[in-house]
Design a protein around this motif. Structure first.
Motif, PDB file in Angstrom:
ATOM      1  N   ALA A 111      -5.955   4.285  12.866  1.00 36.63           N
ATOM      2  CA  ALA A 111      -4.579   5.167  13.583  1.00 36.63           C
ATOM      3  C   ALA A 111      -4.114   6.784  12.505  1.00 36.63           C
ATOM      4  N   GLN A 112      -4.620   6.521  11.048  1.00 37.71           N
ATOM      5  CA  GLN A 112      -4.236   7.735  10.243  1.00 37.71           C
ATOM      6  C   GLN A 112      -4.556   8.856  11.292  1.00 37.71           C
ATOM      7  N   LYS A 113      -6.296   8.904  12.124  1.00 41.67           N
ATOM      8  CA  LYS A 113      -6.911  10.101  12.099  1.00 41.67           C
ATOM      9  C   LYS A 113      -5.656  10.636  13.515  1.00 41.67           C
ATOM     10  N   ARG A 173     -11.103  -0.581   9.829  1.00 43.29           N
ATOM     11  CA  ARG A 173     -11.463   0.421  10.592  1.00 43.29           C
ATOM     12  C   ARG A 173     -10.313   0.773  12.314  1.00 43.29           C
ATOM     13  N   SER A 174      -9.268  -0.445  11.990  1.00 41.96           N
ATOM     14  CA  SER A 174      -8.217   0.045  13.067  1.00 41.96           C
ATOM     15  C   SER A 174      -7.269   1.105  12.117  1.00 41.96           C
ATOM     16  N   LYS A 175      -7.174   0.712  11.568  1.00 44.65           N
ATOM     17  CA  LYS A 175      -6.410   1.266  10.257  1.00 44.65           C
ATOM     18  C   LYS A 175      -6.973   2.696  10.107  1.00 44.65           C
TER      19      LYS A 175
END
Length: 189
Positions: A68-70, A63-65
């Motif tokens: 970060a991508q968004k 979820r953190s990844k």
């Protein structure tokens, strides 16, 4: 014949070594045990180092990844403009995931917002008022346990002090000091 005579060994003492070859075998066993101990210590040290290396790598959740991508999407200029809009205190576009909307009263919406200084001073005044109230409550509670009431004697109006200090202070000051009365000392007579 002039040599030392050895006393017989006690029965509780271990028997003497039969040959020097047995001593060499024991020494070789000792060296082998030392090597095994050193190998075990080195192996434990390597395992501890390996576990420490694993612990240094942070675990990042999926979820953190995704978040970060968004946030990284878009080229440099887009990110720069979104950063500038955040600094201007413009409301950020509400994402579909944000569903919470607080229920605020109409009177609360009309009120002016308080600054940090106002909130700090207000909180300090509230705290001081509460502390004063609690102290007063504690004092009254202590006084409830104090049940002593002194009995005050009242004197009739015609009774007055012999010195008459309160009614005629000048007369008291004019009196000559009396010399102390001589007493007879029964020891020296």
């Amino acid at each position: 014949i002039g040599g030392k005579v050895r006393a017989p060994r006690p029965s509780s003492a271990p028997a003497r070594r039969s040959s020097s070859n047995e001593g060499d075998v024991q020494f070789d066993d000792f060296l082998q045990r030392q090597r095994q101990h050193a190998q075990r210590t080195a192996k434990k040290l390597q395992q501890a180092q390996h576990e420490a290396d694993k612990a240094r790598v942070p675990e990042i959740l999926d979820r953190s990844k995704e978040l970060a991508q968004k946030k990284r999407t878009g080229d440099f200029l887009e990110r720069l403009s979104s950063s500038a809009s955040e600094k201007k205190d413009e409301p950020a576009p509400i994402s579909e995931e944000c569903t919470f909307t607080p229920a605020i009263l109409a009177t609360s919406k009309q009120r002016k917002g308080r600054s940090v200084v106002d909130m700090s001073a207000g909180d300090m005044l509230k705290k001081e008022a509460l502390m004063g109230y609690l102290k007063a409550c504690a004092d009254t509670e202590k006084l409830q346990d104090a049940t002593f009431k002194p009995q005050i004697n009242s004197y009739p109006a015609h009774v007055e002090s012999r010195l008459t200090v309160t009614s005629d202070p000048d007369a008291y000051l004019k009196r000559p000091p009396k010399a102390p009365a001589k007493r007879e000392d029964p020891v020296h007579t």
